[in-house]
Design an enzyme around this catalytic site. Sequence first.
Site, PDB file in Angstrom:
ATOM      1  N   SER A 125     -17.339  11.606  27.153  1.00  0.00           N
ATOM      2  CA  SER A 125     -18.214  12.283  26.357  1.00  0.00           C
ATOM      3  C   SER A 125     -19.469  12.052  26.275  1.00  0.00           C
ATOM      4  O   SER A 125     -20.032  10.686  26.782  1.00  0.00           O
ATOM      5  CB  SER A 125     -17.756  11.836  24.769  1.00  0.00           C
ATOM      6  OG  SER A 125     -18.616  12.331  23.987  1.00  0.00           O
ATOM      7  N   TYR A 150     -15.931   5.148  18.283  1.00  0.00           N
ATOM      8  CA  TYR A 150     -15.414   6.161  18.925  1.00  0.00           C
ATOM      9  C   TYR A 150     -16.184   6.276  20.128  1.00  0.00           C
ATOM     10  O   TYR A 150     -15.587   6.093  21.304  1.00  0.00           O
ATOM     11  CB  TYR A 150     -15.521   7.789  18.173  1.00  0.00           C
ATOM     12  CG  TYR A 150     -15.572   8.842  19.194  1.00  0.00           C
ATOM     13  CD1 TYR A 150     -16.623   9.363  19.481  1.00  0.00           C
ATOM     14  CD2 TYR A 150     -14.283   9.140  19.680  1.00  0.00           C
ATOM     15  CE1 TYR A 150     -16.542  10.448  20.585  1.00  0.00           C
ATOM     16  CE2 TYR A 150     -14.168  10.220  20.693  1.00  0.00           C
ATOM     17  CZ  TYR A 150     -15.162  10.850  21.237  1.00  0.00           C
ATOM     18  OH  TYR A 150     -15.170  11.891  21.905  1.00  0.00           O
ATOM     19  N   LYS A 154     -15.546   5.321  24.708  1.00  0.00           N
ATOM     20  CA  LYS A 154     -15.615   6.040  25.733  1.00  0.00           C
ATOM     21  C   LYS A 154     -16.434   5.192  26.721  1.00  0.00           C
ATOM     22  O   LYS A 154     -16.165   5.256  27.867  1.00  0.00           O
ATOM     23  CB  LYS A 154     -16.312   7.376  25.527  1.00  0.00           C
ATOM     24  CG  LYS A 154     -15.347   8.343  24.568  1.00  0.00           C
ATOM     25  CD  LYS A 154     -14.032   8.616  25.239  1.00  0.00           C
ATOM     26  CE  LYS A 154     -13.387   9.682  24.524  1.00  0.00           C
ATOM     27  NZ  LYS A 154     -12.027  10.045  25.112  1.00  0.00           N
ATOM     28  N   PHE A 178     -19.693  17.692  26.574  1.00  0.00           N
ATOM     29  CA  PHE A 178     -20.756  17.906  25.612  1.00  0.00           C
ATOM     30  C   PHE A 178     -19.771  18.381  24.251  1.00  0.00           C
ATOM     31  O   PHE A 178     -19.083  17.522  23.923  1.00  0.00           O
ATOM     32  CB  PHE A 178     -21.792  18.948  25.974  1.00  0.00           C
ATOM     33  CG  PHE A 178     -22.689  18.101  26.865  1.00  0.00           C
ATOM     34  CD1 PHE A 178     -22.440  17.461  28.164  1.00  0.00           C
ATOM     35  CD2 PHE A 178     -23.927  17.610  26.462  1.00  0.00           C
ATOM     36  CE1 PHE A 178     -23.188  16.557  28.685  1.00  0.00           C
ATOM     37  CE2 PHE A 178     -24.865  16.861  27.397  1.00  0.00           C
ATOM     38  CZ  PHE A 178     -24.446  16.205  28.353  1.00  0.00           C
ATOM     39  N   ARG A 295     -26.869  13.301   8.641  1.00  0.00           N
ATOM     40  CA  ARG A 295     -25.455  12.536   8.841  1.00  0.00           C
ATOM     41  C   ARG A 295     -26.165  11.449   9.404  1.00  0.00           C
ATOM     42  O   ARG A 295     -26.474  11.372  10.522  1.00  0.00           O
ATOM     43  CB  ARG A 295     -24.581  13.402   9.483  1.00  0.00           C
ATOM     44  CG  ARG A 295     -23.201  12.777   9.877  1.00  0.00           C
ATOM     45  CD  ARG A 295     -22.074  13.862  10.099  1.00  0.00           C
ATOM     46  NE  ARG A 295     -22.448  14.225  11.604  1.00  0.00           N
ATOM     47  CZ  ARG A 295     -21.485  14.888  11.998  1.00  0.00           C
ATOM     48  NH1 ARG A 295     -20.621  15.511  11.749  1.00  0.00           N
ATOM     49  NH2 ARG A 295     -21.840  15.207  13.418  1.00  0.00           N
TER      50      ARG A 295
HETATM   51  C1  WQD Z   1     -22.774  18.938  15.722  1.00  0.00           C
HETATM   52  C2  WQD Z   1     -23.850  19.527  15.163  1.00  0.00           C
HETATM   53  C3  WQD Z   1     -24.165  17.917  13.186  1.00  0.00           C
HETATM   54  C4  WQD Z   1     -21.015  19.646  10.808  1.00  0.00           C
HETATM   55  C5  WQD Z   1     -19.106  14.951  18.208  1.00  0.00           C
HETATM   56  C6  WQD Z   1     -18.646  13.756  19.081  1.00  0.00           C
HETATM   57  C7  WQD Z   1     -18.509  14.380  20.629  1.00  0.00           C
HETATM   58  C8  WQD Z   1     -17.428  15.248  20.299  1.00  0.00           C
HETATM   59  C9  WQD Z   1     -17.613  16.508  19.602  1.00  0.00           C
HETATM   60  C10 WQD Z   1     -14.933  14.778  19.919  1.00  0.00           C
HETATM   61  C11 WQD Z   1     -24.631  18.128  14.498  1.00  0.00           C
HETATM   62  C12 WQD Z   1     -24.129  19.399  12.837  1.00  0.00           C
HETATM   63  C13 WQD Z   1     -21.845  19.376  11.795  1.00  0.00           C
HETATM   64  C14 WQD Z   1     -21.102  20.066   9.506  1.00  0.00           C
HETATM   65  C15 WQD Z   1     -23.481  20.102  10.527  1.00  0.00           C
HETATM   66  N1  WQD Z   1     -16.252  14.531  19.804  1.00  0.00           N
HETATM   67  N2  WQD Z   1     -22.954  19.472  11.876  1.00  0.00           N
HETATM   68  N3  WQD Z   1     -22.594  20.348   9.580  1.00  0.00           N
HETATM   69  O1  WQD Z   1     -21.434  15.182  16.539  1.00  0.00           O
HETATM   70  O2  WQD Z   1     -22.400  16.667  18.223  1.00  0.00           O
HETATM   71  O3  WQD Z   1     -20.134  15.432  18.664  1.00  0.00           O
HETATM   72  O4  WQD Z   1     -18.100  15.802  18.055  1.00  0.00           O
HETATM   73  O5  WQD Z   1     -14.596  15.774  20.708  1.00  0.00           O
HETATM   74  O6  WQD Z   1     -18.078  13.287  21.174  1.00  0.00           O
HETATM   75  O7  WQD Z   1     -20.085  12.860  19.463  1.00  0.00           O
HETATM   76  O8  WQD Z   1     -20.559  17.446  16.843  1.00  0.00           O
HETATM   77  O9  WQD Z   1     -19.432  19.316  15.634  1.00  0.00           O
HETATM   78  O10 WQD Z   1     -19.603  17.004  14.360  1.00  0.00           O
HETATM   79  O11 WQD Z   1     -21.867  18.085  15.018  1.00  0.00           O
HETATM   80  O12 WQD Z   1     -24.679  20.176  10.242  1.00  0.00           O
HETATM   81  O13 WQD Z   1     -20.330  20.246   8.602  1.00  0.00           O
HETATM   82  O14 WQD Z   1     -23.507  20.145  13.996  1.00  0.00           O
HETATM   83  O15 WQD Z   1     -25.136  17.273  12.470  1.00  0.00           O
HETATM   84  O16 WQD Z   1     -25.989  18.347  14.716  1.00  0.00           O
HETATM   85  P1  WQD Z   1     -21.280  15.967  17.715  1.00  0.00           P
HETATM   86  P2  WQD Z   1     -20.279  18.015  15.532  1.00  0.00           P
END
Ligand code: WQD
Length: 337
Positions: A125, A150, A154, A178, A295
Site C-alpha cells: 500500500s 495496518y 505492510k 493507492f 480524521r
Molecule cells: C480517503 C479520503 C479521508 C471516509 C486507506 C488506507 C489504504 C487503503 C485505502 C485498504 C481521506 C476521506 C473518508 C469518510 C472522508 N487501505 N474520508 N469521510 O485513508 O486514503 O486509505 O484506505 O485498502 O492503505 O490507508 O482511504 O477511503 O479511508 O479516505 O472524508 O467517511 O476520504 O479523510 O482523505 P485512505 P479512505
Amino acid sequence: MKILVTGGLGFIGSHTVVELQNEGFEVVIIDDLSNSSEAVLKGIVAITGKTPIFEKLDVREKEAVRSFFKKHNDVSGVIHFAASKAVGESVENPLLYYENNIASLIYLLQELSKQDKAHFIFSSSCTVYGQAEKMPITEDAPVQQPMSPYGNTKKIGEEIINDVAKVSSINAILLRYFNPIGSHPSAEIGELPIGVPQNLVPFITQTGFGLRQELAVFGDDYPTTDGTCIRDYIHVVDLAKAHVIALQRLLSKKNLEKVETFNLGTGTGSSVLEVIHSFEKVSNKKLPYKIVPRREGDITEAYANTDKANDVLGWKAQSTLDEAMASAWKWEQKIRG
Ligand code: WQD
C-alpha cells in the site's frame, strides 16, 4: 498453470481472480471468509464461466498452510491478498493485525522457500510512504513510519519479503496500491464493506442510496486546492489487471531483481470534494455531506508517479474517476436493489 490467490474472495482478490481466469490461469482461492462470503464465488463464475478451486482456510494456521501446499504442490505462483485492512481497527487492535498480516505472510513464505522456484506477489500500500515529500510519489520515495499498525504490517511485510528473497528461491513483486475503488462492470462482484464503511467511496454510495444520512468530510482545512485531502483513486479492475501482468512478468522474464516494487495508481490526485462531485455527476443525485474535523492519521496528499509501472510493467490504468465511480454506484444499486 495453477495460481494461488489468498483472500481471493475479497474485494481486490475476487477481481484479480476474474482477470487471472480471463488470461487462462487455473486459480485456487484460499479465504477464511472473515471479510467475504462464498456468494462472491458465484459472482466470479457468473463473469467467467469458470469455477476456481476454493478452500476455506485461515492462513494464520501454520499447519493448515503447510498441508495446503502438500496437497497443491503444483502451484506456480502466489498472489497474497489475505490480510486485515481497516486502518482505524488496527489502531484499536494492533495484535490482531500483527498476527493476521505478519504471521500469515511468514507461513506462506516458509512453504514457498521450500520450492526450487517460487513467484510471489504481495499486496502492499502507498500508506508505507506516509506523507511523501514530493508529488507524484515514485517507488524510491522514502518508506516512512506509517501512521497505523495496518500500514506498519505492510512496511514490515515488505521488509520480510526482501530478507527472505535474498536467501531463497523466491522472486517477488510488491504492489503498492493507492486507493482502490469501483466494481466489475458486470456488477457481479464488488466491494462489500462490513458494517459502517471506513473508506470514502463505499460511504458515498451508501449515502447516495439512503443507507447513511450524510457523508462526514474529515476536514477542509488542508493545504490543498479546496482544503480537502487528495488521493489517487484507481479502478479495482485496472488494479486487478496489473496483478496478472506482474505475475506474467515473474513467470516469463529472466534475470529479474529478486524483489521489484511498483506503485499502482492513475497518476491523478482527486480531492474529497471532487470525488463527491464525481458521484453527483454519475448518479445525478445530490450527496448530503457536512464538514467535520480532520480524521486522526490522515495524510494531506498522495498520488502515484506511474512511470515505472507504465514503462517496466507495460501497464497503465484505463478508467477515469467518473467511470470508477459509476461502477461503484451501479454495484451499490444492484446489491441494495
Ligand atoms: C480517503 C479520503 C479521508 C471516509 C486507506 C488506507 C489504504 C487503503 C485505502 C485498504 C481521506 C476521506 C473518508 C469518510 C472522508 N487501505 N474520508 N469521510 O485513508 O486514503 O486509505 O484506505 O485498502 O492503505 O490507508 O482511504 O477511503 O479511508 O479516505 O472524508 O467517511 O476520504 O479523510 O482523505 P485512505 P479512505
